[in-house]
Design an enzyme around this catalytic site. Sequence first.
Site, PDB file in Angstrom:
ATOM      1  N   LYS A   2       1.034  -1.123   0.308  1.00  0.00           N
ATOM      2  CA  LYS A   2       0.065  -0.222   0.147  1.00  0.00           C
ATOM      3  C   LYS A   2       0.766   0.692  -0.044  1.00  0.00           C
ATOM      4  O   LYS A   2       0.617   2.023  -0.636  1.00  0.00           O
ATOM      5  CB  LYS A   2      -0.744  -0.306   0.913  1.00  0.00           C
ATOM      6  CG  LYS A   2      -2.048  -1.079   0.458  1.00  0.00           C
ATOM      7  CD  LYS A   2      -2.740  -0.428   2.030  1.00  0.00           C
ATOM      8  CE  LYS A   2      -4.040  -1.526   1.809  1.00  0.00           C
ATOM      9  NZ  LYS A   2      -5.310  -1.697   2.642  1.00  0.00           N
ATOM     10  N   ASP A  59     -10.215   2.829   2.047  1.00  0.00           N
ATOM     11  CA  ASP A  59     -10.262   2.481   3.245  1.00  0.00           C
ATOM     12  C   ASP A  59     -10.850   3.981   3.897  1.00  0.00           C
ATOM     13  O   ASP A  59     -11.898   3.563   5.128  1.00  0.00           O
ATOM     14  CB  ASP A  59      -8.435   2.420   3.742  1.00  0.00           C
ATOM     15  CG  ASP A  59      -8.040   0.362   3.765  1.00  0.00           C
ATOM     16  OD1 ASP A  59      -8.740  -0.452   2.875  1.00  0.00           O
ATOM     17  OD2 ASP A  59      -7.107   0.991   3.032  1.00  0.00           O
ATOM     18  N   GLY A  71      -4.335   0.704  19.059  1.00  0.00           N
ATOM     19  CA  GLY A  71      -3.418  -0.703  17.968  1.00  0.00           C
ATOM     20  C   GLY A  71      -2.928   0.587  16.865  1.00  0.00           C
ATOM     21  O   GLY A  71      -3.592   1.482  16.189  1.00  0.00           O
ATOM     22  N   LEU A 107     -12.271  -3.696  13.414  1.00  0.00           N
ATOM     23  CA  LEU A 107     -12.398  -2.889  12.176  1.00  0.00           C
ATOM     24  C   LEU A 107     -12.220  -4.979  11.585  1.00  0.00           C
ATOM     25  O   LEU A 107     -11.655  -5.604  10.385  1.00  0.00           O
ATOM     26  CB  LEU A 107     -11.296  -3.313  11.916  1.00  0.00           C
ATOM     27  CG  LEU A 107     -11.036  -1.586  11.630  1.00  0.00           C
ATOM     28  CD1 LEU A 107     -11.635  -0.345  12.710  1.00  0.00           C
ATOM     29  CD2 LEU A 107      -9.999  -0.727  10.817  1.00  0.00           C
TER      30      LEU A 107
END
Length: 290
Positions: free
Chosen positions: A72, A108, A132, A228
């Site tokens: 990415k 995203d 995170g 997620l």
Amino acid sequence: MREVNGKTRTCGLIGNPVEHTMSPLIHNFLAQEMGIDMVYVPFHVEKGLLDSAVKGAFGLNILGCNVTVPYKSDVIESLVAMDELAEKIGSVNTLVRMESGYKGYNTDISGLFRALSSEGITLKNEEVIILGAGGVGRTVAFMCAANGASKVYLFNRTIEKASFIAEEVNRKVGVSCVEAWRMEDYTKLPDRKYLVLQATSVGLFPNVDDVIIEDEAFYQKVKAGYDLIYSPWETKFMKLVKAQGGLAYNGLKMLLFQAIDAFELWNNCKVPDESAYKAYELLQQTVTKR
């Protein structure tokens, strides 16, 4: 069976690995549902061949591509243009064909925002906790800051990584709302209700009994928790949120909407809500069977 002929356009997924992706399920369903002559296939690209793959895709008249791990950020060097937000983030998951190459976007972020909005969750003036500070957590921090969150607590096991991301997001978005916290310092949070976004891989199948924070006192401060992860369907994080009276959601709608945003960019169209709902049902059936 759909007919594939000389007019059929091709899109695909660049990554390594790609064998377990559900993206072809979404895109091929939407193409059939909307009568668009397009097929979507996964492309397993070995390390060192990314630039060749992108240039080859353009040479083969590929309409567009998604990009997944581990490419990415690396793919940016092979692009001719970047969407402003994707450029700030330094992460691209969607390539859109231009006259001389591909332009990079990050769906995203837009996909997660649409997923949250579809559940009635807003970010404007909200205090948000992100668990995170990896690649996903970084993207989520950008999304929260860019959409008006009043405070973003970025929790991570190593404070140095969280601090770097917090400084980067604040600087690039032009805000000062993201703070880095050590994971074990959650007990020091002010006593109020938060939106919590679980952005680690902890709890992912097959490790379904794992969770990043076990303490039920933490979950008493959660009004809504968004994991997620979407496999398993209900993670331990979600169960702990619900046990303390909070609302809990998994990441399947993010997967859906990031794909829909890419599909709309490639085909210059708007996916109807009814088609999006049908695609979501198909995904849900697939995930729960696994």
